[in-house]
Write a protein that holds these residues in place. Sequence first.
Motif, short mmCIF file in Angstrom:
data_model
loop_
_atom_site.label_atom_id
_atom_site.label_comp_id
_atom_site.label_asym_id
_atom_site.label_seq_id
_atom_site.Cartn_x
_atom_site.Cartn_y
_atom_site.Cartn_z
N ASP A 67 -9.61 1.38 -0.54
CA ASP A 67 -9.65 2.69 -1.35
C ASP A 67 -8.06 3.33 -1.35
O ASP A 67 -8.17 4.40 -1.75
CB ASP A 67 -10.48 3.57 -0.81
CG ASP A 67 -12.05 3.25 -0.86
OD1 ASP A 67 -12.54 2.58 -1.80
OD2 ASP A 67 -12.96 3.40 0.31
N HIS A 68 -7.20 2.53 -1.14
CA HIS A 68 -5.96 2.88 -0.91
C HIS A 68 -5.12 2.53 -2.45
O HIS A 68 -5.65 1.71 -3.12
CB HIS A 68 -5.07 2.22 -0.02
CG HIS A 68 -5.51 2.68 1.60
ND1 HIS A 68 -4.88 2.40 2.46
CD2 HIS A 68 -6.57 3.32 1.79
CE1 HIS A 68 -5.42 2.78 3.45
NE2 HIS A 68 -6.51 3.28 2.98
N GLN A 69 -4.19 3.41 -2.85
CA GLN A 69 -3.24 3.10 -3.71
C GLN A 69 -2.48 1.60 -3.33
O GLN A 69 -1.45 1.94 -2.51
CB GLN A 69 -2.43 4.24 -4.21
CG GLN A 69 -2.94 5.11 -5.19
CD GLN A 69 -1.98 6.07 -5.69
OE1 GLN A 69 -1.08 6.63 -4.89
NE2 GLN A 69 -1.76 6.29 -6.75
N ASP A 122 -0.12 4.22 0.34
CA ASP A 122 -0.72 5.18 1.36
C ASP A 122 -0.29 4.90 2.86
O ASP A 122 -0.01 5.90 3.59
CB ASP A 122 -2.33 5.05 1.24
CG ASP A 122 -2.73 5.68 -0.06
OD1 ASP A 122 -2.00 6.44 -0.76
OD2 ASP A 122 -3.82 5.11 -0.48
N CYS A 123 -0.40 3.55 3.02
CA CYS A 123 0.09 3.29 4.57
C CYS A 123 1.48 3.01 4.85
O CYS A 123 2.06 3.14 5.86
CB CYS A 123 -0.56 1.89 4.92
SG CYS A 123 -2.50 2.03 4.79
N CYS A 160 0.78 -1.15 0.02
CA CYS A 160 0.02 0.07 -0.19
C CYS A 160 0.84 1.39 -0.25
O CYS A 160 1.78 1.35 0.98
CB CYS A 160 -0.84 0.05 1.31
SG CYS A 160 -2.08 1.35 1.31
N HIS A 208 -7.42 -2.04 2.82
CA HIS A 208 -6.74 -1.10 1.82
C HIS A 208 -7.75 -0.96 0.71
O HIS A 208 -7.21 -0.72 -0.39
CB HIS A 208 -5.24 -1.73 1.49
CG HIS A 208 -4.46 -1.98 2.53
ND1 HIS A 208 -3.65 -1.04 3.08
CD2 HIS A 208 -4.31 -3.20 3.25
CE1 HIS A 208 -2.90 -1.53 4.02
NE2 HIS A 208 -3.34 -2.83 4.23
N ARG A 264 -6.14 -6.72 1.36
CA ARG A 264 -6.34 -5.67 0.52
C ARG A 264 -7.78 -5.21 0.56
O ARG A 264 -8.13 -4.07 0.85
CB ARG A 264 -5.96 -6.07 -0.83
CG ARG A 264 -6.25 -4.88 -1.88
CD ARG A 264 -5.73 -5.13 -3.30
NE ARG A 264 -6.10 -3.81 -3.98
CZ ARG A 264 -5.74 -3.57 -5.29
NH1 ARG A 264 -5.19 -4.51 -5.89
NH2 ARG A 264 -6.09 -2.49 -5.94
#
Length: 187
Positions: A56-58, A39-40, A37, A54, A50
């Motif tokens: 809505d994350h990239q 974002d994280c 991820c 995760h 996922r």
Amino acid sequence: MDTVLVPPWLEPLLRTPFFNVCRIHADAARSECNMYCLDCHGDAFCFYCRSSRHKDHQVIQIRRSSYHDVVRVAEIQKVLDISGVQTYVINSARVLFLNVRPQPKTGKGVAHICEICGRSLLDPFRFCSLGCKNNEALTREGMSRSRQEEGELREGSTQDMYPATPPPPPSNARRRKGIPHRAPFGS
């Protein structure tokens, strides 16, 4: 010079171990940790993590080629400048390696080599992996900071005491050792 050369997620990505079995979903079929991820900036995770943590994350998916971690060019070029990094076609997908791969001594007559690790390259690229490009960017970033600090110390000096050393001339990688001697013709 406030531009960020290296995104904050790149170094953690390069240090992350992939392809371990997920601790949470160990019994599931697709439980190997091959996702990351952006974002994280955390650990690698599996397909099931996922969808639960995760959503809505990239996220990028890491793949394996000859026991080395690769990422598809189509995924990584959306979020990172990969110019200068050698790419390969593996299973009909264009990929690039995340980290430097060990290589024995560079062969003779190699025209293109990685500027960081010296690995031979197939095409006129500068780096063999994202890791090598990251090392170069960090070095350049550190040099620009030290130059900025040096300029602040000089305060108004118009000349450099030590002018930059010019780069060495390019070596002729295909130079012969001498004139070839043929065996005499037999009669």
